[in-house]
Design a protein around this motif. Structure first.
Motif, PDB file in Angstrom:
ATOM      1  N   GLU A   1       0.820  -1.217   0.000  1.00 37.34           N
ATOM      2  CA  GLU A   1       0.000   0.000   0.000  1.00 37.34           C
ATOM      3  C   GLU A   1       0.852   1.263   0.000  1.00 37.34           C
ATOM      4  O   GLU A   1       0.518   2.250  -0.662  1.00 37.34           O
TER       5      GLU A   1
ATOM      6  N   GLN B   1       2.109   1.825  -3.518  1.00 32.79           N
ATOM      7  CA  GLN B   1       1.009   2.264  -4.373  1.00 32.79           C
ATOM      8  C   GLN B   1       0.684   3.740  -4.116  1.00 32.79           C
ATOM      9  O   GLN B   1       0.434   4.501  -5.056  1.00 32.79           O
TER      10      GLN B   1
ATOM     11  N   CYS C   1       3.180   5.777  -5.947  1.00 33.47           N
ATOM     12  CA  CYS C   1       2.839   5.796  -7.377  1.00 33.47           C
ATOM     13  C   CYS C   1       1.685   6.742  -7.659  1.00 33.47           C
ATOM     14  O   CYS C   1       1.730   7.522  -8.623  1.00 33.47           O
ATOM     15  N   ASP C   2       0.658   6.668  -6.835  1.00 35.98           N
ATOM     16  CA  ASP C   2      -0.495   7.548  -7.016  1.00 35.98           C
ATOM     17  C   ASP C   2      -0.077   9.017  -6.938  1.00 35.98           C
ATOM     18  O   ASP C   2      -0.598   9.865  -7.662  1.00 35.98           O
TER      19      ASP C   2
ATOM     20  N   THR D   1      -1.046   0.477 -11.561  1.00 38.38           N
ATOM     21  CA  THR D   1      -0.949  -0.398 -10.403  1.00 38.38           C
ATOM     22  C   THR D   1       0.491  -0.822 -10.143  1.00 38.38           C
ATOM     23  O   THR D   1       1.111  -1.475 -10.997  1.00 38.38           O
TER      24      THR D   1
ATOM     25  N   VAL E   1       5.288  -0.729 -12.683  1.00 35.90           N
ATOM     26  CA  VAL E   1       3.887  -0.330 -12.647  1.00 35.90           C
ATOM     27  C   VAL E   1       3.159  -0.896 -13.866  1.00 35.90           C
ATOM     28  O   VAL E   1       3.601  -0.692 -15.004  1.00 35.90           O
TER      29      VAL E   1
END
Length: 99
Positions: free
Chosen positions: A15, A18, A21-22, A40, A58
């Motif tokens: 998490e 992620q 990345c977000d 993702t 990703v």
């Protein structure tokens, strides 16, 4: 124990990765001139420097993957993250390497 400057072994994304990345997705899309419906994090390695470099695989849809290098400053320096570089044209099987 990982040596300063060396890459860790690849591990499955979690998490925290992620979320990283977000946080850089808009920068990646602007840099590549593309919009991704799928973004993702799949796996990553880290490199300890004066902060941490994250090398992240990703999934961006279909069979396409990209690799990100994201730098996270030390907490004493604000802890911010920034996109350092991105590589396109990667597959699920391509190893994450330093770039």
């Amino acid at each position: 124990m990982m040596m300063c400057g060396g890459l860790s072994d690849p591990v499955a994304a979690d998490e925290k990765v992620q979320t990283i990345c977000d946080g850089v997705k808009n920068h990646v899309e602007a840099k590549l001139g593309k919009n991704y419906g799928v973004f993702t994090a799949k796996s990553y390695t880290t490199q300890v420097v004066a902060g941490t470099n994250y090398f992240i695989k990703v999934h961006v849809g279909g069979d396409e993957h990209i690799h990100l290098r994201v730098y996270q400053r030390l907490p004493c320096n604000g802890g911010e993250t920034e996109l350092s570089d991105v590589q396109e044209g990667k597959s699920h099987h391509d190893p994450i390497e330093h770039f």
